[in-house]
Scaffold this motif. Structure first.
Motif, PDB file in Angstrom:
ATOM      1  N   GLY A 256     -28.474   8.860 -19.867  1.00  0.00           N
ATOM      2  CA  GLY A 256     -30.106   9.296 -20.121  1.00  0.00           C
ATOM      3  C   GLY A 256     -31.518   9.495 -19.277  1.00  0.00           C
ATOM      4  N   LYS A 257     -31.241   8.155 -18.239  1.00  0.00           N
ATOM      5  CA  LYS A 257     -32.167   8.144 -17.583  1.00  0.00           C
ATOM      6  C   LYS A 257     -31.690   8.673 -15.952  1.00  0.00           C
ATOM      7  CE  LYS A 257     -35.267   4.540 -19.936  1.00  0.00           C
ATOM      8  NZ  LYS A 257     -34.943   3.840 -19.640  1.00  0.00           N
ATOM      9  N   HIS A 258     -30.547   8.954 -15.456  1.00  0.00           N
ATOM     10  CA  HIS A 258     -29.800   9.888 -14.451  1.00  0.00           C
ATOM     11  C   HIS A 258     -30.477   8.846 -12.976  1.00  0.00           C
ATOM     12  CE1 HIS A 258     -28.412  13.214 -15.977  1.00  0.00           C
ATOM     13  NE2 HIS A 258     -29.398  13.742 -16.882  1.00  0.00           N
ATOM     14  N   THR A 259     -30.499   7.393 -13.631  1.00  0.00           N
ATOM     15  CA  THR A 259     -30.778   6.762 -12.416  1.00  0.00           C
ATOM     16  C   THR A 259     -29.884   5.756 -12.008  1.00  0.00           C
ATOM     17  OG1 THR A 259     -32.189   5.243 -13.830  1.00  0.00           O
ATOM     18  CG2 THR A 259     -33.544   6.650 -12.639  1.00  0.00           C
ATOM     19  N   MET A 260     -30.218   5.008 -11.105  1.00  0.00           N
ATOM     20  CA  MET A 260     -28.517   3.581 -10.632  1.00  0.00           C
ATOM     21  C   MET A 260     -29.097   2.778 -11.624  1.00  0.00           C
ATOM     22  SD  MET A 260     -26.266   4.652  -8.728  1.00  0.00           S
ATOM     23  CE  MET A 260     -25.624   3.092  -8.446  1.00  0.00           C
ATOM     24  N   PRO A 261     -28.521   1.916 -12.261  1.00  0.00           N
ATOM     25  CA  PRO A 261     -28.488   0.299 -13.224  1.00  0.00           C
ATOM     26  C   PRO A 261     -29.086  -1.014 -12.309  1.00  0.00           C
ATOM     27  CG  PRO A 261     -26.426   1.084 -13.587  1.00  0.00           C
ATOM     28  CD  PRO A 261     -26.964   2.649 -12.503  1.00  0.00           C
ATOM     29  N   LEU A 262     -30.250  -1.524 -12.344  1.00  0.00           N
ATOM     30  CA  LEU A 262     -30.515  -2.571 -11.360  1.00  0.00           C
ATOM     31  C   LEU A 262     -29.491  -3.761 -11.399  1.00  0.00           C
ATOM     32  CD1 LEU A 262     -34.217  -2.563 -12.713  1.00  0.00           C
ATOM     33  CD2 LEU A 262     -33.106  -1.585 -10.787  1.00  0.00           C
ATOM     34  N   ILE A 263     -28.667  -3.970 -12.521  1.00  0.00           N
ATOM     35  CA  ILE A 263     -27.709  -5.030 -12.378  1.00  0.00           C
ATOM     36  C   ILE A 263     -26.585  -3.848 -12.866  1.00  0.00           C
ATOM     37  CG2 ILE A 263     -26.317  -6.330 -13.091  1.00  0.00           C
ATOM     38  CD1 ILE A 263     -29.243  -7.251 -14.239  1.00  0.00           C
TER      39      ILE A 263
ATOM     40  N   ILE B   3     -16.998  -0.302  -6.415  1.00  0.00           N
ATOM     41  CA  ILE B   3     -17.019   1.514  -6.610  1.00  0.00           C
ATOM     42  C   ILE B   3     -18.186   1.169  -8.316  1.00  0.00           C
ATOM     43  CG2 ILE B   3     -16.035   3.038  -8.292  1.00  0.00           C
ATOM     44  CD1 ILE B   3     -13.465   3.313  -6.772  1.00  0.00           C
ATOM     45  N   LEU B   4     -19.669   1.950  -7.422  1.00  0.00           N
ATOM     46  CA  LEU B   4     -20.489   1.534  -8.966  1.00  0.00           C
ATOM     47  C   LEU B   4     -20.772   2.989  -9.430  1.00  0.00           C
ATOM     48  CD1 LEU B   4     -21.425  -0.560  -6.609  1.00  0.00           C
ATOM     49  CD2 LEU B   4     -23.450  -0.379  -6.845  1.00  0.00           C
ATOM     50  N   ASN B   5     -21.060   2.880 -10.702  1.00  0.00           N
ATOM     51  CA  ASN B   5     -20.798   3.892 -10.961  1.00  0.00           C
ATOM     52  C   ASN B   5     -22.344   4.447 -11.200  1.00  0.00           C
ATOM     53  OD1 ASN B   5     -18.684   4.499 -12.342  1.00  0.00           O
ATOM     54  ND2 ASN B   5     -19.168   3.072 -14.063  1.00  0.00           N
ATOM     55  N   ALA B   6     -22.298   6.218 -11.088  1.00  0.00           N
ATOM     56  CA  ALA B   6     -23.953   7.106 -10.767  1.00  0.00           C
ATOM     57  C   ALA B   6     -24.038   7.950 -11.008  1.00  0.00           C
ATOM     58  CB  ALA B   6     -23.636   6.594  -9.543  1.00  0.00           C
ATOM     59  N   PRO B   7     -25.173   8.654 -11.200  1.00  0.00           N
ATOM     60  CA  PRO B   7     -25.302  10.041 -12.062  1.00  0.00           C
ATOM     61  C   PRO B   7     -25.098  11.483 -11.230  1.00  0.00           C
ATOM     62  CG  PRO B   7     -27.556   8.595 -11.416  1.00  0.00           C
ATOM     63  CD  PRO B   7     -26.793   7.888 -11.445  1.00  0.00           C
ATOM     64  N   ALA B   8     -24.710  12.399 -11.540  1.00  0.00           N
ATOM     65  CA  ALA B   8     -23.811  13.127 -11.035  1.00  0.00           C
ATOM     66  C   ALA B   8     -24.568  13.819 -11.025  1.00  0.00           C
ATOM     67  CB  ALA B   8     -22.439  13.790 -12.197  1.00  0.00           C
ATOM     68  N   ASP B   9     -25.692  14.079  -9.506  1.00  0.00           N
ATOM     69  CA  ASP B   9     -26.669  14.951  -9.716  1.00  0.00           C
ATOM     70  C   ASP B   9     -26.829  15.125  -7.904  1.00  0.00           C
ATOM     71  OD1 ASP B   9     -28.039  11.637  -8.171  1.00  0.00           O
ATOM     72  OD2 ASP B   9     -29.441  12.135  -9.841  1.00  0.00           O
ATOM     73  N   GLY B  10     -26.054  14.941  -6.935  1.00  0.00           N
ATOM     74  CA  GLY B  10     -25.836  15.124  -5.830  1.00  0.00           C
ATOM     75  C   GLY B  10     -26.672  16.426  -5.270  1.00  0.00           C
ATOM     76  N   ASP B  11     -26.259  17.099  -6.062  1.00  0.00           N
ATOM     77  CA  ASP B  11     -27.019  18.938  -5.574  1.00  0.00           C
ATOM     78  C   ASP B  11     -28.702  18.985  -5.597  1.00  0.00           C
ATOM     79  OD1 ASP B  11     -26.543  17.963  -8.206  1.00  0.00           O
ATOM     80  OD2 ASP B  11     -26.298  20.051  -8.618  1.00  0.00           O
ATOM     81  N   THR B  12     -28.661  17.895  -6.473  1.00  0.00           N
ATOM     82  CA  THR B  12     -30.295  18.080  -6.502  1.00  0.00           C
ATOM     83  C   THR B  12     -31.167  16.711  -6.186  1.00  0.00           C
ATOM     84  OG1 THR B  12     -30.207  17.008  -9.042  1.00  0.00           O
ATOM     85  CG2 THR B  12     -30.661  19.173  -8.678  1.00  0.00           C
ATOM     86  N   LYS B  13     -30.271  15.560  -5.469  1.00  0.00           N
ATOM     87  CA  LYS B  13     -30.782  13.766  -5.120  1.00  0.00           C
ATOM     88  C   LYS B  13     -30.238  13.970  -4.325  1.00  0.00           C
ATOM     89  CE  LYS B  13     -30.926   9.212  -6.245  1.00  0.00           C
ATOM     90  NZ  LYS B  13     -32.141   8.901  -5.273  1.00  0.00           N
ATOM     91  N   THR B  14     -30.724  13.489  -2.709  1.00  0.00           N
ATOM     92  CA  THR B  14     -30.201  12.988  -1.542  1.00  0.00           C
ATOM     93  C   THR B  14     -30.624  11.324  -1.789  1.00  0.00           C
ATOM     94  OG1 THR B  14     -30.452  15.111  -0.604  1.00  0.00           O
ATOM     95  CG2 THR B  14     -29.898  13.220   1.212  1.00  0.00           C
TER      96      THR B  14
ATOM     97  N   PRO C 209     -23.836  10.205  -4.193  1.00  0.00           N
ATOM     98  CA  PRO C 209     -23.172  11.315  -4.878  1.00  0.00           C
ATOM     99  C   PRO C 209     -23.331  12.419  -4.017  1.00  0.00           C
ATOM    100  CG  PRO C 209     -24.057   9.608  -6.309  1.00  0.00           C
ATOM    101  CD  PRO C 209     -24.179   9.638  -5.417  1.00  0.00           C
ATOM    102  N   ASP C 210     -24.388  12.885  -3.112  1.00  0.00           N
ATOM    103  CA  ASP C 210     -24.942  13.694  -2.581  1.00  0.00           C
ATOM    104  C   ASP C 210     -24.002  14.335  -1.698  1.00  0.00           C
ATOM    105  OD1 ASP C 210     -26.035  11.847  -2.161  1.00  0.00           O
ATOM    106  OD2 ASP C 210     -26.401  12.727   0.316  1.00  0.00           O
ATOM    107  N   GLN C 211     -23.224  12.803  -1.388  1.00  0.00           N
ATOM    108  CA  GLN C 211     -21.646  13.288  -0.754  1.00  0.00           C
ATOM    109  C   GLN C 211     -20.810  13.234  -0.913  1.00  0.00           C
ATOM    110  OE1 GLN C 211     -23.054   8.573   1.617  1.00  0.00           O
ATOM    111  NE2 GLN C 211     -22.730   9.602   3.222  1.00  0.00           N
ATOM    112  N   PHE C 212     -20.191  13.234  -1.798  1.00  0.00           N
ATOM    113  CA  PHE C 212     -19.814  13.191  -2.849  1.00  0.00           C
ATOM    114  C   PHE C 212     -19.792  14.714  -2.889  1.00  0.00           C
ATOM    115  CE2 PHE C 212     -18.270   8.889  -4.018  1.00  0.00           C
ATOM    116  CZ  PHE C 212     -17.348   8.852  -3.239  1.00  0.00           C
ATOM    117  N   HIS C 213     -20.430  14.922  -3.485  1.00  0.00           N
ATOM    118  CA  HIS C 213     -20.722  16.627  -3.068  1.00  0.00           C
ATOM    119  C   HIS C 213     -20.839  17.731  -2.178  1.00  0.00           C
ATOM    120  CE1 HIS C 213     -23.393  20.488  -5.174  1.00  0.00           C
ATOM    121  NE2 HIS C 213     -23.584  21.047  -3.771  1.00  0.00           N
ATOM    122  N   ARG C 214     -20.816  16.846  -1.246  1.00  0.00           N
ATOM    123  CA  ARG C 214     -20.743  18.038  -0.117  1.00  0.00           C
ATOM    124  C   ARG C 214     -18.717  18.244  -0.123  1.00  0.00           C
ATOM    125  NH1 ARG C 214     -25.519  15.965   1.969  1.00  0.00           N
ATOM    126  NH2 ARG C 214     -23.823  13.667   3.235  1.00  0.00           N
TER     127      ARG C 214
END
Length: 514
Positions: A345-352, A380-391, A427-432
């Motif tokens: 929903g927010k495309h952010t990493m959860p605090l916990i 492994i921590l889940n993360a948003p797939a925004d590696g093409d727009t966020k570094t 995610p940005d490294q996975f994007h590359r």
């Protein structure tokens, strides 16, 4: 003399390796082109503290897929890869100190759940295990191990009038809501809902059909000697034994087509390789840039809002104490709904962050191999797939690690931070690493009942161009990607046989050609 037909496989991930083996078994001359220096794709290895750490998929299931693949080549899987079945599937921990082990034995798991929660939830688990097994039994021949069907074709394969089996797949229920009918205990809903993340998806948005993943694990988790990268190496060796050629550190710049047909590939250094058959083992979103034909393949890019999850991972060596790690471990946050609201929903990493740890020097039950100061682990921590727009900055990556370590500490696991050797991937490294994905690791998210039908099948609209990998049918994960490669090679063999009636290149092994 009969001329051998040449096939180029782009990418040496699980799908590419499987397609190379299958095509070679059918008599084709195969060359695999890989932009990195090693096989495996996401089954990669990193060096942490001077030791190799698996830094991708860590769970091997569906052994029958690999037995089927190796049998195509006249090889025995067990003779090629040392595999040991895990009796303890995973150890789970919570911040209140609760702990639960799941086992290959349904009754052992049911007893553990009764002790952890109560008899009602244990009985719910028995029903859940039976229903997830029935789902898998229905979908294995009709969907998983067959060429991609549409919704109507799937109904026909199951049986148009077999409403019981169709409804038992629960396609219109969310996974989370369905789990509530088995488990009054919300911690167990959380535990079994996590299987949606195996497809990079949210249990609150994924269909209940993904319950079948639980059966896949219960049916057998295997630990490979040397880890998951060793599985990729074994597949590479088998392919090479069959005459497949590998060209590493070689990047394809374009897939050359003319009049709707494949003509070859152009490499980044300008070299051209002619062929009229290509199996593309990469994310489907990267295909348009290679073909240069908008819409010509009939395969659309995955839109950002439909992407699966990415991850922040930490390959490391470190000393641990407190919580007794098994080989596979999951440490849950207290608020799963808030976690996925942050991610999707927010495309952010959860605090916990719910944190998965593969403790790679441990046996399935937790015995630690001796001889090293510290153990190899992958977080492994889940993360948003925004590696093409966020570094991710170094500071942000460090904060993610600190949050995970603080969470683990709250769950009872202490990691000695003074001696850690850590290699992160964001995610940005996975994007590359996997272009055009935004870092999404599983292709399209499995959200909604139609999501599975939106993955492309093996064939494209360009004659001679086929698809393999986790973003194509039947879906993500090493066994499924392996099946995709076998299905791609099967489609190629069938199509070539129809164009050249004198040729009899047929792949056997039980997969439907419908």
């Amino acid at each position: 003399m009969r001329q051998t037909h040449t096939v180029i496989v782009v990418g040496a991930g699980a799908g590419g390796l499987a397609s190379a083996i299958s095509a070679a078994a059918a008599g084709f001359d195969v060359t695999v082109i890989e932009r990195t220096s090693a096989p495996g794709g996401k089954m990669r290895q990193l060096s942490a503290g001077g030791r190799p750490v698996d830094a991708g998929p860590t769970v091997l299931t569906m052994r029958w897929v690999f037995e089927q693949l190796f049998a195509l080549a006249g090889a025995d899987l067990g003779a090629r890869i040392g595999l040991k079945r895990a009796e303890l599937l995973a150890r789970h921990g919570w911040r209140d100190g609760a702990r639960l082990d799941l086992f290959a034995s349904i009754e052992d798991s049911a007893r553990a759940i009764a002790d952890f929660s109560d008899r009602e939830n244990a009985e719910g688990y028995r029903r859940f295990a039976a229903d997830s097994a029935a789902m898998f039994s229905t979908l294995k021949p009709s969907y998983i191990d067959a060429q991609r069907p549409g919704p109507l074709a799937l109904m026909q394969r199951i049986g148009l009038f077999n409403l019981r089996d169709q409804l038992a797949l629960k396609p219109l229920s969310s996974m989370w809501s369905a789990l509530g009918s088995y488990f009054p205990d919300p911690r167990l809903q959380q535990l079994f809902g996590r299987y949606a993340t195996y497809c990079g998806s949210s249990p609150f948005m994924a269909p209940a059909t993904l319950m079948l993943v639980a059966h896949v694990e219960q049916d057998g988790i295997w630990l490979a000697d040397g880890g998951m990268h060793a599985v990729a190496r074994a597949m590479e060796r088998l392919a090479a034994d069959m005459g497949v050629r590998f060209r590493y550190n070689t990047e394809v710049q374009a897939i050359d087509t003319r009049d709707g047909c494949v003509k070859g590939v152009t490499l980044k250094d300008g070299e051209t390789l002619p062929t009229d058959s290509i199996i593309f083992n990469g994310d489907i979103s990267a295909l348009a840039a290679l073909t240069g034909e908008a819409g010509g393949t009939g395969v659309a890019r995955t839109p950002p809002e439909a992407r699966s999850l990415s991850a922040v991972t930490f390959a490391m060596t470190a000393r641990t104490s407190g919580f007794p790690l098994a080989h596979h471990n999951v440490f849950f946050s207290d608020d799963y709904a808030a976690e996925f609201e942050a991610l999707i929903g927010k495309h952010t990493m959860p605090l916990i962050p719910t944190t998965y740890i593969c403790a790679q020097d441990r046996s399935h039950e937790g015995g630690l191999a001796a001889g090293h100061d510290g153990e190899r682990m992958l977080f492994i921590l889940n993360a948003p797939a925004d590696g093409d727009t966020k570094t991710f900055t170094t500071k942000e990556t460090g904060e993610c690690l600190d949050q995970a370590l603080d969470h683990l500490s709250a769950c009872g696991l202490s990691v000695d931070r003074t001696l850690m050797e850590v290699v992160p991937t964001t995610p940005d490294q996975f994007h590359r690493l996997f272009p055009a994905t935004g870092g999404a690791l599983y292709g399209r998210a499995s959200h909604g009942w139609m999501a599975s039908f939106q993955r492309p099948g093996a064939r494209t609209r360009i004659q001679g161009l086929y698809l393999a990998g986790g973003s194509a049918h039947p879906g993500p994960g090493v066994p499924m990607a392996t099946l995709s490669g076998m299905l791609a090679a099967e489609s190629l063999a069938v199509d070539r046989a129809s164009m050249l009636p004198s040729r009899r290149a047929v792949i056997s092994g039980g997969m439907s050609t419908a």
